[in-house]
Design a protein around this motif. Sequence first.
Motif, PDB file in Angstrom:
ATOM      1  N   LYS A 159     -11.640   5.804  -4.203  1.00  0.00           N
ATOM      2  CA  LYS A 159     -10.641   6.789  -3.510  1.00  0.00           C
ATOM      3  C   LYS A 159     -11.207   7.550  -2.138  1.00  0.00           C
ATOM      4  O   LYS A 159     -12.184   7.898  -2.417  1.00  0.00           O
ATOM      5  CB  LYS A 159     -10.028   7.526  -4.666  1.00  0.00           C
ATOM      6  CG  LYS A 159      -8.895   6.847  -5.275  1.00  0.00           C
ATOM      7  CD  LYS A 159      -7.751   7.608  -5.913  1.00  0.00           C
ATOM      8  CE  LYS A 159      -6.880   7.076  -6.334  1.00  0.00           C
ATOM      9  NZ  LYS A 159      -6.706   5.607  -7.015  1.00  0.00           N
ATOM     10  N   GLY A 160     -10.248   7.964  -1.314  1.00  0.00           N
ATOM     11  CA  GLY A 160     -10.637   8.836  -0.425  1.00  0.00           C
ATOM     12  C   GLY A 160     -11.557   8.185   0.421  1.00  0.00           C
ATOM     13  O   GLY A 160     -12.369   8.792   0.892  1.00  0.00           O
ATOM     14  N   SER A 198      -6.036   0.461   1.831  1.00  0.00           N
ATOM     15  CA  SER A 198      -5.583   1.745   2.314  1.00  0.00           C
ATOM     16  C   SER A 198      -6.649   2.817   2.105  1.00  0.00           C
ATOM     17  O   SER A 198      -7.689   2.669   1.621  1.00  0.00           O
ATOM     18  CB  SER A 198      -4.442   1.984   1.722  1.00  0.00           C
ATOM     19  OG  SER A 198      -4.630   2.325   0.376  1.00  0.00           O
ATOM     20  N   HIS A 245       0.799  -1.110   0.146  1.00  0.00           N
ATOM     21  CA  HIS A 245      -0.087   0.187  -0.086  1.00  0.00           C
ATOM     22  C   HIS A 245       0.799   1.137   0.016  1.00  0.00           C
ATOM     23  O   HIS A 245       1.945   1.111   0.570  1.00  0.00           O
ATOM     24  CB  HIS A 245      -0.893   0.120   1.591  1.00  0.00           C
ATOM     25  CG  HIS A 245      -1.643  -0.922   1.453  1.00  0.00           C
ATOM     26  ND1 HIS A 245      -2.989  -1.216   0.444  1.00  0.00           N
ATOM     27  CD2 HIS A 245      -1.984  -2.315   2.175  1.00  0.00           C
ATOM     28  CE1 HIS A 245      -3.774  -2.299   0.549  1.00  0.00           C
ATOM     29  NE2 HIS A 245      -3.129  -2.959   1.828  1.00  0.00           N
ATOM     30  N   GLN A 302      -9.712  -2.796  -6.882  1.00  0.00           N
ATOM     31  CA  GLN A 302      -9.614  -1.282  -6.516  1.00  0.00           C
ATOM     32  C   GLN A 302     -11.139  -1.141  -6.165  1.00  0.00           C
ATOM     33  O   GLN A 302     -12.001  -1.241  -6.876  1.00  0.00           O
ATOM     34  CB  GLN A 302      -9.300  -0.452  -7.730  1.00  0.00           C
ATOM     35  CG  GLN A 302      -9.195   0.747  -7.759  1.00  0.00           C
ATOM     36  CD  GLN A 302      -8.057   1.173  -6.584  1.00  0.00           C
ATOM     37  OE1 GLN A 302      -6.997   0.708  -6.458  1.00  0.00           O
ATOM     38  NE2 GLN A 302      -8.498   2.275  -5.737  1.00  0.00           N
ATOM     39  N   ASP A 347      -7.396   0.666  -2.409  1.00  0.00           N
ATOM     40  CA  ASP A 347      -6.815  -0.653  -2.937  1.00  0.00           C
ATOM     41  C   ASP A 347      -6.917  -1.798  -1.745  1.00  0.00           C
ATOM     42  O   ASP A 347      -6.510  -1.723  -0.740  1.00  0.00           O
ATOM     43  CB  ASP A 347      -5.473  -0.653  -3.529  1.00  0.00           C
ATOM     44  CG  ASP A 347      -4.511   0.211  -2.557  1.00  0.00           C
ATOM     45  OD1 ASP A 347      -4.949   0.837  -1.576  1.00  0.00           O
ATOM     46  OD2 ASP A 347      -3.344  -0.300  -2.476  1.00  0.00           O
ATOM     47  N   ASN A 361      -6.314   4.941  -0.361  1.00  0.00           N
ATOM     48  CA  ASN A 361      -6.578   5.027  -1.805  1.00  0.00           C
ATOM     49  C   ASN A 361      -7.623   4.021  -2.212  1.00  0.00           C
ATOM     50  O   ASN A 361      -7.555   4.054  -3.375  1.00  0.00           O
ATOM     51  CB  ASN A 361      -5.199   4.852  -2.245  1.00  0.00           C
ATOM     52  CG  ASN A 361      -4.062   5.992  -1.958  1.00  0.00           C
ATOM     53  OD1 ASN A 361      -4.685   6.926  -1.721  1.00  0.00           O
ATOM     54  ND2 ASN A 361      -2.903   5.658  -2.027  1.00  0.00           N
ATOM     55  N   ALA A 369      -0.465   4.080   0.913  1.00  0.00           N
ATOM     56  CA  ALA A 369      -0.939   5.284   2.031  1.00  0.00           C
ATOM     57  C   ALA A 369      -1.209   4.587   3.294  1.00  0.00           C
ATOM     58  O   ALA A 369      -1.559   3.331   3.221  1.00  0.00           O
ATOM     59  CB  ALA A 369      -2.159   5.833   1.339  1.00  0.00           C
ATOM     60  N   SER A 380     -16.849   7.118   2.049  1.00  0.00           N
ATOM     61  CA  SER A 380     -15.738   7.706   1.615  1.00  0.00           C
ATOM     62  C   SER A 380     -16.176   9.531   1.782  1.00  0.00           C
ATOM     63  O   SER A 380     -17.276   9.657   2.481  1.00  0.00           O
ATOM     64  CB  SER A 380     -15.631   7.806   0.046  1.00  0.00           C
ATOM     65  OG  SER A 380     -16.710   8.467  -0.444  1.00  0.00           O
TER      66      SER A 380
END
Length: 1334
Positions: free
Chosen positions: A1253-1254, A1230, A1209, A1250, A1234, A1232, A1211, A1271
């Motif tokens: 994000k966030g 993480s 990862h 995936q 993933d 991100n 992040a 998120s």
Amino acid sequence: MKMDSELLHSPAVGLTEEEEADMNDWKLPLTFMKKRHLEKIEGSKALAQSWRMKDRMKTVSVALVLCLNVGVDPPDVVKTSPCARLECWIDPLSMSPQKALETIGANLQKQYENWQPRARYKQSLDPTVDEVKKLCTSLRRNAKEERVLFHYNGHGVPRPTVNGEIWVFNKNYTQYIPLSIYDLQTWMGSPSIFVYDCSNAGIIVKSFKQFALQREQELEVAAINPSHPLAQMPLPPSMKNCIQLAACEANELLPMNPDLPADLFTSCLTTPIKIALRWFCMQKSAKLVPGVTLDLIEKIPGRLNDRRTPLGELNWIFTAITDTIAWNVLPRDLFQKLFRQDLLVASLFRNFLLAERIMRSYNCTPVSSPRLPPTYMHAMWQAWDLAVDICLSQLPTIIEEGTAFRHSPFFAEQLTAFQVWLTMGVENRNPPEQLPIVLQVLLSQVHRLRALDLLGRFLDLGPWAVSLALSVGIFPYVLKLLQSSARELRPLLVFIWAKILAVDSSCQADLVKDNGHKYFLSVLADSYMPAEHRTMAVFILAVIVNSYNTGQEACLQGNLIANCLEQLSDPHPLLRQWVAICLGRIWQNFEPARWCGVRDSAHEKLYTLLSDPIPEVRCAAVFALGTFVGNSAERTDHSTTIDHNVAMMLAQLINDGSPVVRKELVVALSHLVVQYESNFCTVALQFIEEEKNYAVPSPANTSEPGNMTPVRDSPAIPRLRSVNSYTNIRAVTTARNLNKSLQNLNLNEEGGPAALSPGNLSTSSSASSTLGSPDNDEYILSFETIDKMRRVSSYSSLNSLIGVSFNSVYTQIWRVLLHLAADPFPEVSDLAMKVLNSIAYKATMNARPQRILDSGSLTQSAPASPTSKGTHIHQAGGSPPMPSTSSSSLTNEVPKPPPREPPATRPPYTPTLGGQAPHSHQFPRTRKMFEKGPEQAAEDGEEPGGHRNYVSLALQTGLCDWSAKYFAQPVMKIPEEHDLESQVRMERQWRFLRNARVRRQSRVITQRGISRLDDQIFINRNPGVPSVVKFHPFNTCIAVADKDSICFWDWEKGERLDYFYNGNPRYTRITAMEYLNGHDCSLLLTATDDGALRVWKNFADQKNPEMVTAWQGLSDMLPTTRGAGMVVDWEQETGLLMTSGDVRVIRIWDTDREMKVQDIPTGADSCVTSLSCDSQRSLIVAGLGDGSVRVFDRRMGPSECRVMTYREHGAWVVKAHLQKETDGNIISVSVNGDVRFFEPRTPDSINVLQTVKGLTALDIHPQANLFACGSMNQFIAVYNANGDVISNIKYYDGFMGQRIGAISCLAFHPHWPHLAVGSNDYYMSIYSAEKRLR
């Protein structure tokens, strides 16, 4: 037998396959359910002991007054012919009258001497009034305060008169002269006992009482009016303590049956066995015993006082039976007075019971004063008849053929009856009738072993049984048995004495007086004794030396200290605990014992116990070391060095997992503080100065976005449930929380400067119950100040400021106390606050004239409110009087709980919310901490009356008394949870069946596969912004934490169950929660970002939530709003709690031992954000802030335990999850988005998906292989194991489809396919696969 014990623990046999799996519930250990968690740490309420004789008495003088006038019958009684003639078993007509009179007198004296050989006997044969007067007054003079007996035989004079007179003679026997009972009372005085053997004797008793009453009234008149003529006369003695026995009622004549003696009443009282046997032979039933005649009875072999002979055994049985009847029929206090105070009185009354039985059969009713309930029909008389029968039936063969005498089975049978009572009875019932008989046989060689065993089992029933046994009179017997050297009695006697002393510790003096302590010293030193018995012996010794100087000296000479030190490492924990308590007590304020301890380096040997696995043992060791340094004798350099050494050892317990231990630690350190008061005052002043000149950056000042909480204009404030700590005084806003929270006084935002405006002071009740002095005086050091000092002392180096001589033990201990004052467990912090404030108070009082009173410098303390004592608003629960919202309604604004407490330095004045505090303008805006209010100018050198040295520092925790309760409670009884019929057991069985049902039904659904998860089954507005949510695994309750409070909702009914305050300080927040014992009696564990852990019980039901325990799980954590806070993972199977967070280690706590068992270094420079463990494989997986995922094997040493590090990862890891199956994988995600799957044995991921994000929150469903992502972009996506989105949730149902706020937390139910979502707009919603599932 083995089968039975297995069945005991496994409730169902022949289970279906599905239920079989749930047998594990029975095997799972429970945590925090020991006695120390469930009950208050205090001793039991002392029962008022009435068994001790207030006034043991002796009858020292006996007047035998015989008015027989042999050969002349009185005129008012017509005698039958033949008639009863025998007096004292002598026929008066068989010799000359004078000789007969003297022989009868001598015989009567002999009969009495059998019962009381030591008394002075005076005969008065056919006396005149003057002779009686002379006799009585001389006996009273010699007897002083003791008892005198007056025996009156009136067979040769007329019957008593209605005017209260009995008859005697004139000098030359030509007239009968009356003698007034009033005069007799005056001569005899009190205490006395009167025996009247004459017809119509009841009249005397009545007259006696009237005269006694008249005397009482005369005494009262004289007392009120000293000039009254009565007051001039010598006062008549009060006749309250007089006892009377009369042969018959006022209207009855004595029986004249020629087969009976004429003085039947006297015979019953003085020769009971002889008359009882005669009477037995005169009954019709006696014909069933062949060959027994009245002549034969005269020949019964043996002596009355030799129990091995037939006559002696009958006498013994008779004593036991009459004693038992009396104990069962009489009220306790009367029994004590008549049957236990005075040997002669007791014998006469036992024999009086026989008189009642025999004389009633001849229509004569003996009378006593005090009156006894009738006993002549009591069932025990049948046992007497049987014993007589068995004895008499052997007589012919014994006398004629000389066969051996067979002993009576009476005592063995009675012990069996007692045993049946013990084994068969229910809890609430009448005490066993046979108790006095057990007492009778304690000293008999034949029966004593069995009797002691049964007595022990009886005493084990609880304190009430001990009190009963003491009231029967067992004490002198078991005391005497300590002189026996028989080894087989040792375990029994030690058990019995432990039971007695656990209920009545005042027996310590009796033991030492009779050298009884030596018995227990030898048991303790005997290594062949089982540990349980040595434990009881050391408990008994600990009671003997408890605050009792003579006991301490005796035991010191008996080598107690060396004996105890040898057993400190015994494998039996209760023995280790009591050995330490015993040591602590023997040198408590007793210097010789302390020096003996120093010579044997006792303190160093006790150090090993400070890391004992059992919290109670650690406590006992701290107690012992505390009293070791707490001796108030003069100190030499040597002893000061020892004290310092002990203090630094104790300081290591500052982060012990058990609050009981930390409480004891505060008390131990308080002894040191008292000992070295002046040194501590210097340190205190230094810290106080420092605190004033140092502004600490409070981490709370950076307010979090989104946490704006407008309060003023809200429609209603929901009342928080008031919360009990153990002490039941922690209403949400009592001054108790002055210490703890000083919670957002500012009502506008988290931590702005609005805190200081007096208008924001909250409603609070006065602090009398918990803090400060009796006059409600507030602490000098507020919690804020202490908290700041604590943080200052860690930021700046004190060495530079304080002279090197003081940067010493005292500074260190002061820091330890500062740390303990911020303890998460209220009782610990309260005690530490008391100690700190007592020193701060003394320091500032001494220093006041020099420098504390300049008011130029500025403190961070809020303006204190004036001490207007009358204005406290006391309200139940202490919260502001506001309408409460109904729990399920959703108002638009449900704000934070009301503010908690101003950091006042005087008793808080309590205006209603929003009202201005009067007089606030009189205070300078920045007030000195130690200044008095404006209304009191402090006079130099004068102590203000209010404060009066308010902590005497005689602090105690009640630990020793609480530990002693163990010996008072039943030890042999099956504990309730093992009793298959008990309610506890039934409830547990019900819970486990419910668990099985939840597991089974949810498994069916998850195995079917879940295609969507967006059905909103619950939505409600939480009182605070949800930061952590946690489903209860088996019932329909969900816990939602905001920054510092916890709300419970029933998600099935949609209603709020509870809302209470967690007690964490203002600048901290709750970052994790776990249910402990979720399968059974659930507790809730909360973790806050300052490293504190708190455990709660009684939430979400009708009771008040109570804190079970709390401790500092991680030290040195600085609360920040950016970090991971504290993360935890709980293993029910092992009772281990993994903790980590903004630190560089993973700390493992064993909740059973309540101590840290392991620190695993993470080897990273960033915080731990997620923990997951698997007990089967001993693996721990940690996700970190730098994006790495690390795997540890906790079986290995600190350097090699990290077995794998994944750095895929890029992040912050939001969640790392280790699947629980034997070949389970690691799933980590993480920020991100993933999602990576790792096989613990391979270095690279085996799969990557995936998602969005966030990420702000994520959870993984342990059973259904789903994961949900929340998120910042205000939506939730739910994925299945293949990475397919099965649901996207963006809007709430209803409410015109309002958009979901930023997601603050997510959690799956451990079994059902339910997902709980908390968002920054205060809403809490739950989504499920389909509505009808539950």
